[in-house]
Design a protein around this motif. Sequence first.
Motif, PDB file in Angstrom:
ATOM      1  N   LEU A   7       2.275   1.772  -3.467  1.00  0.00           N
ATOM      2  CA  LEU A   7       1.290   2.295  -4.413  1.00  0.00           C
ATOM      3  C   LEU A   7       1.008   3.768  -4.154  1.00  0.00           C
ATOM      4  N   LEU A   8       1.031   4.170  -2.894  1.00  0.00           N
ATOM      5  CA  LEU A   8       0.850   5.591  -2.580  1.00  0.00           C
ATOM      6  C   LEU A   8       1.997   6.426  -3.148  1.00  0.00           C
ATOM      7  N   THR A  37       0.824  -1.201   0.000  1.00  0.00           N
ATOM      8  CA  THR A  37       0.000   0.000   0.000  1.00  0.00           C
ATOM      9  C   THR A  37       0.860   1.253   0.000  1.00  0.00           C
ATOM     10  N   TRP A  38       1.927   1.254   0.795  1.00  0.00           N
ATOM     11  CA  TRP A  38       2.838   2.402   0.810  1.00  0.00           C
ATOM     12  C   TRP A  38       3.469   2.608  -0.556  1.00  0.00           C
TER      13      TRP A  38
END
Length: 339
Positions: A306-307, A303-304
């Motif tokens: 992709l952010l 998730t990090w």
Amino acid sequence: MSWDLFLSLLLACVLVYLGVQLVRFVRADGDLTLMWAEWQGRRPEWELSNMVVWVTGASSGIGEELVYQLSKLGASLVLSSRKANELERVKNKCLEISNLKEKDILVLPLDLTDRSSHEAATKTVLQKFGQIDILVNNGGRSQRSLFVETNLDVYKEIMEINFLGTISLTKCVLPHMIERKQGKIVTVSSVMGITAAPLASGYSASKHALHGFFNSLRSELTTYPEITVMIICPGPVQSNIVQNAFTEEVSKKIENPGKQDYKMATSRCVRLMLVSMANDLKEAWIAEQPYLSFCYIGQYAPTWALLLIDKLGRRRIDNFKSGLDADSSYFRPLKKKSN
């Protein structure tokens, strides 16, 4: 020596060691396993000498540099791409820079999208050399276009070249390796097969497909331990990949590919590829920072990652629309606007 002094010295040594490893990581241009193989020199590239190596996409970029370095190692070469004239040029240079003779190099023009020709091409190689020790699936094309503006035919062509063409040629070569119970199948993917980025949705999809296919194939071949299936994942490298990239339409080309000199030198990328091949690494990441960090973050904190990609993605798109090379958004900090 007192116990407290011993603990202090031990702690200092541990901190120094961790500091050295941190510096190594920051300066690394490959994953930790690959860097360890290079630093230790456990199996030098000279072990690839006297092997028959078939390289697709051999007329430019990574493929061209790979055959140059392999020729210096004394490997017999099969050079394939759609550009026969360029292959002859590459062959002549190999003869100039190495001890190879005409008989050691086969120029074999090949279109990966013409899957009906792959079996005959494989037979031609076997008739010439009697064996194929290493197949390097390097041929392919990239993409620079937004999905909403891109014709679906572009995605079809990308999958035909990058994925279906690659597995078709592999299917023709693999039975020979199984019969001999030895061989290496080396597929050049990309960090885009691990992470993703805007403007390359079709390209990234094709590379993710290669990862899924060859990881599955590797498991299917566990009864043949002498057959190695490898995936090489380069980051941005100096080559013609941008100039030859697909855009919104199949027939449309990039008008201004931008400068490529800030990217990893092709010779360094190939050097690390040879280390990977000599050491039978199942997967190797070859990229400078921050791409290398993106790969690690993507593995452990997706998730990090992709952010971060989303945050930098807008800059990539803006650069592309401004006529700059899209990848420069990851390497060059935003400049302050001048008044």
